[in-house]
Design an enzyme around this catalytic site. Structure first.
Site, PDB file in Angstrom:
ATOM      1  N   HIS A 218       8.521 -17.768  23.068  1.00  0.00           N
ATOM      2  CA  HIS A 218       8.540 -16.313  23.250  1.00  0.00           C
ATOM      3  C   HIS A 218       7.966 -15.645  22.022  1.00  0.00           C
ATOM      4  CE1 HIS A 218      11.741 -17.859  25.825  1.00  0.00           C
ATOM      5  NE2 HIS A 218      11.244 -16.987  26.657  1.00  0.00           N
ATOM      6  N   HIS A 389      19.953  -0.331  23.276  1.00  0.00           N
ATOM      7  CA  HIS A 389      21.200  -0.133  24.013  1.00  0.00           C
ATOM      8  C   HIS A 389      21.303   1.259  24.645  1.00  0.00           C
ATOM      9  CE1 HIS A 389      25.116  -1.131  25.426  1.00  0.00           C
ATOM     10  NE2 HIS A 389      25.691  -0.141  24.761  1.00  0.00           N
ATOM     11  N   SER A 431      24.007  -6.374  27.938  1.00  0.00           N
ATOM     12  CA  SER A 431      25.001  -5.393  28.366  1.00  0.00           C
ATOM     13  C   SER A 431      24.813  -5.014  29.825  1.00  0.00           C
ATOM     14  CB  SER A 431      24.968  -4.154  27.473  1.00  0.00           C
ATOM     15  OG  SER A 431      23.740  -3.493  27.623  1.00  0.00           O
ATOM     16  N   GLY A 476      30.514 -13.663  29.630  1.00  0.00           N
ATOM     17  CA  GLY A 476      29.962 -13.445  28.288  1.00  0.00           C
ATOM     18  C   GLY A 476      30.501 -14.410  27.240  1.00  0.00           C
ATOM     19  N   ARG A 533      22.419 -10.668  20.297  1.00  0.00           N
ATOM     20  CA  ARG A 533      21.285 -10.674  19.381  1.00  0.00           C
ATOM     21  C   ARG A 533      21.699 -10.393  17.940  1.00  0.00           C
ATOM     22  NH1 ARG A 533      16.618 -10.273  22.423  1.00  0.00           N
ATOM     23  NH2 ARG A 533      16.962  -9.441  24.496  1.00  0.00           N
ATOM     24  N   GLY A 548      27.939  -1.744  21.969  1.00  0.00           N
ATOM     25  CA  GLY A 548      28.560  -1.919  23.285  1.00  0.00           C
ATOM     26  C   GLY A 548      29.990  -1.380  23.315  1.00  0.00           C
TER      27      GLY A 548
HETATM   28  P1  ADP Z   1      20.755  -6.821  24.390  1.00  0.00           P
HETATM   29  O1  ADP Z   1      21.634  -7.507  23.393  1.00  0.00           O
HETATM   30  O2  ADP Z   1      20.331  -7.738  25.492  1.00  0.00           O
HETATM   31  O3  ADP Z   1      19.643  -6.044  23.757  1.00  0.00           O
HETATM   32  P2  ADP Z   1      22.199  -4.312  24.632  1.00  0.00           P
HETATM   33  O4  ADP Z   1      21.551  -3.904  23.359  1.00  0.00           O
HETATM   34  O5  ADP Z   1      22.085  -3.356  25.773  1.00  0.00           O
HETATM   35  O6  ADP Z   1      21.742  -5.740  25.113  1.00  0.00           O
HETATM   36  O7  ADP Z   1      23.777  -4.491  24.387  1.00  0.00           O
HETATM   37  C1  ADP Z   1      24.282  -4.995  23.186  1.00  0.00           C
HETATM   38  C2  ADP Z   1      25.792  -5.040  23.300  1.00  0.00           C
HETATM   39  O8  ADP Z   1      26.165  -5.976  24.286  1.00  0.00           O
HETATM   40  C3  ADP Z   1      26.474  -5.514  22.031  1.00  0.00           C
HETATM   41  O9  ADP Z   1      26.727  -4.420  21.181  1.00  0.00           O
HETATM   42  C4  ADP Z   1      27.751  -6.148  22.536  1.00  0.00           C
HETATM   43  O10 ADP Z   1      28.806  -5.203  22.616  1.00  0.00           O
HETATM   44  C5  ADP Z   1      27.427  -6.554  23.938  1.00  0.00           C
HETATM   45  N1  ADP Z   1      27.314  -8.012  24.095  1.00  0.00           N
HETATM   46  C6  ADP Z   1      26.229  -8.801  23.908  1.00  0.00           C
HETATM   47  N2  ADP Z   1      26.508 -10.090  24.202  1.00  0.00           N
HETATM   48  C7  ADP Z   1      27.822 -10.103  24.595  1.00  0.00           C
HETATM   49  C8  ADP Z   1      28.726 -11.111  25.048  1.00  0.00           C
HETATM   50  N3  ADP Z   1      28.333 -12.391  25.166  1.00  0.00           N
HETATM   51  N4  ADP Z   1      29.994 -10.747  25.382  1.00  0.00           N
HETATM   52  C9  ADP Z   1      30.394  -9.465  25.279  1.00  0.00           C
HETATM   53  N5  ADP Z   1      29.595  -8.467  24.867  1.00  0.00           N
HETATM   54  C10 ADP Z   1      28.324  -8.782  24.526  1.00  0.00           C
HETATM   55 MG    MG Z   2      19.980  -4.475  22.398  1.00  0.00          MG
END
Ligand code: ADP
Ligand code: MG
Length: 576
Positions: A218, A389, A431, A476, A533, A548
């Protein structure tokens, strides 16, 4: 730069061309980003469904056909497909014997495929999953759960496809596919980075006279930069990367030398001459050798070497014939199995009559709060992760409101189920899948309590939320304290349960739980992230609340206000 497509429409445009070119073999899943074989579904046969982002052709859509995958789900460039797309593709592929999912081990894919599997299970369609974890550079030996899937995808999918073609049942397809993955290893080298469609600059660049060892697929840079090697030294580096993980025993292997997108086939053969010599010196016996492009990374320059360690069963399955747009073997024309059905109409039907119910009002209030805080949520996510997010939440909530609105005012569980599905589809990312499961499982919990909207009491709601949080954690796999939204969700759940037990009415119980979630979200500022991430840049996030957890606190606060002000005081929904 070098690509013809644009960022906005790349996935749609190449898929149109692909299906146009190979319509003899594949067809599009109705209303979705996925393809299934022309002959699919095939009654009584396990459906093998693979997938991931695009940019890897012939993986994944190019590997759909007889003797290989029944369906492939197509995400945006290097992005996991949504649960909705996985679900649609699996429904279109299922022939009544269940679905074997296989894909590379990446969090977004795990969450979205997991969510789809859950929805299939609720509809009585069993599925099993094999995550491909072949990349030795991405994690220590003995910890496959930390390793990602790269070119080994191809070999693992081939075994799954052959086993399903041979009539193995779901557990047997799962077992042999898991065995193939456990015996597959890859090590790669990049000479030049790749460029996303429409972008001016490559995702990373390799310095003049340098190479990156242990690359991803990637555009992730390698784990180590070395000065540029000649063909012999390159071949040695690839073989040496794999040897420590090839145990003594059966010496029969499949060898795959994979071009990443910009490496000439002849150059690969130059390297293969030396690889062949080295493998022979180690006493390895390649029953099959594949040299070419199998799992690419847009226009990345580089190659990877994969070895599948065979046993009798794997040797027989690998040799079985197959016929796909991207790969064909076995010569003789394959038997055409009759088509048992075509499109599942229930997938294209709209969600019932329009109406405005409690779910609609609550989600509309939640959407307004998310929109007002979109920039702040993006900022929090950018501290240690990718900054998406806020945008993802807005996209997801808009879709959720739309879906709840069309679900019908009286059907609270149905509206929540529809909202969850729509949220996950539109929001994407980790999320997206997780909020999707919270909403949908709350709906499912209320439905199985089988009360009408007038009979939803605080204990019934607390039970549904308990179930949703259990499903969330199952998906998760976060623990309290990992600095994720669970750190706000769990205290919310506990207070709601406690208030329901004490006889408090719904609106009041919810309000107290939301207040606790707001405090808990603030307190995440002092935690270090262990999931998602952000975990890779953990220290940077100290002093900033988890995005989140923050969005969850905003959502439940807005929903709490809607519950107490939307004029339902006279209905039993207010009573404990
Ligand atoms: P991405 O990480 O795919 O970019 P988002 O930025 O929308 O998704 O969301 C990030 C949020 O997702 C984090 O702040 C955290 O709260 C939540 N999150 C990520 N992975 C997990 C997980 N495995 N279990 C619970 N919450 C998670
Ligand atoms: Mg994100």
């Amino acid at each position: 730069m070098t690509t013809l497509g644009t960022a906005e429409s790349f996935k749609r445009d190449w898929l149109d061309g692909f299906v146009g070119a190979y319509g003899r073999t594949v067809r599009k899943v109705p209303g979705g980003y996925g393809v299934v074989g022309r002959q699919v579904p095939r009654s009584g046969k396990v459906a093998v469904v693979i997938g991931g982002g695009c940019g890897h052709y012939p993986a994944f859509a190019g590997l759909v056909g007889t003797g290989f995958a029944d369906g492939a789900v197509v995400g945006d460039v290097f992005t996991s497909p949504s649960a909705e797309q996985v679900y649609r593709t699996a429904r279109a592929a299922d022939g009544g014997a269940g679905v074997l999912f296989s894909y590379g081990n990446y969090q977004g894919d795990v969450l979205h495929f997991g969510l789809a599997a859950r929805r299939l299970a609720a509809e009585g369609i069993p599925s099993r999953t094999v995550l491909v974890t072949d990349d030795v550079a991405s994690g220590p030996a003995g910890e496959p759960e930390h390793r990602r899937g790269v070119a080994g995808d191809f070999l693992v999918f081939k075994i799954a496809g052959a086993a399903a073609e041979r009539g193995y049942d779901l557990d047997a397809v799962h077992a042999v596919t898991a065995k193939a993955n456990a015996r597959t290893r890859t090590f790669g080298v990049a000479f030049g980075g790749c460029t996303l469609p429409g972008a001016a600059e490559p995702l990373f660049s390799v310095g003049d006279g340098e190479m990156e060892l242990g690359l991803g697929i990637h555009g992730e840079p390698g784990v180590r930069t070395v000065s540029r090697l000649d063909a012999t030294a390159l071949a040695d580096a690839l073989v040496n990367g794999l040897l420590p993980e090839i145990p003594a025993g059966d010496r029969r292997v499949v060898v795959l030398l994979n071009g990443l997108g910009r490496t000439k086939y002849e150059e690969m053969f130059v390297a293969y001459a030396r690889i062949h010599e080295r493998l022979a010196a180690e006493g390895l016996n390649p029953l099959h050798t594949e040299v070419g492009e199998f799992v690419t990374s847009l226009d990345m320059a580089g190659v990877s070497l994969t070895v599948l360690m065979l046993d009798d069963e794997l040797a027989e399955l690998y040799a079985a014939p197959c016929d796909t747009p991207g790969y064909r073997s076995g010569g003789a024309a394959l038997e055409q199995v009759p088509v048992t059905s075509t499109v599942d109409e229930s997938l294209t039907r709209p969600w019932g009559a329009a109406g405005e119910g409690i779910v609609d009002r609550a989600l509309t209030a939640a959407l307004a709060s998310i929109e007002a805080n979109e920039a702040e949520l993006g900022r929090l996510d950018a501290v240690a992760a990718d900054g998406d997010h806020g945008l993802g939440m807005t996209r997801g909530m808009r879709a959720a409101v739309g879906a709840a609105r069309t679900a019908g005012a009286e059907d609270v569980p149905g509206a929540l189920l529809a909202a969850g599905t729509a949220f996950a589809d539109a929001a994407g990312g980790a999320s997206g899948a997780l909020y999707g499961v919270l909403l949908a499982e709350t709906g499912a919990g209320l439905r199985s309590a089988s009360t009408g909207s007038s009979g939803i009491t605080a204990p019934v709601l607390a039970d549904a939320v308990d179930g949703a949080v259990r499903a969330f954690v199952e998906l998760g796999r976060a623990e309290v304290g990992d600095k994720t939204m669970l750190d706000a969700i769990e205290p919310f759940r506990a207070v709601l349960r406690e208030q329901a037990g004490a006889g408090t009415g719904i609106a009041e119980a919810w309000r107290k739980a939301a207040a606790r979630a707001a405090r808990a979200a603030d307190e995440t500022a002092e935690l270090l992230p262990a999931k998602g991430r952000a975990a890779r840049l953990a220290l940077r996030s100290r002093g900033h609340a988890d995005p989140g957890a923050t969005s969850f606190a905003l959502l439940v606060a807005a929903i709490g206000e809607a519950l107490s002000t939307c004029g339902l005081a006279g209905r039993r929904i207010q009573e404990g």
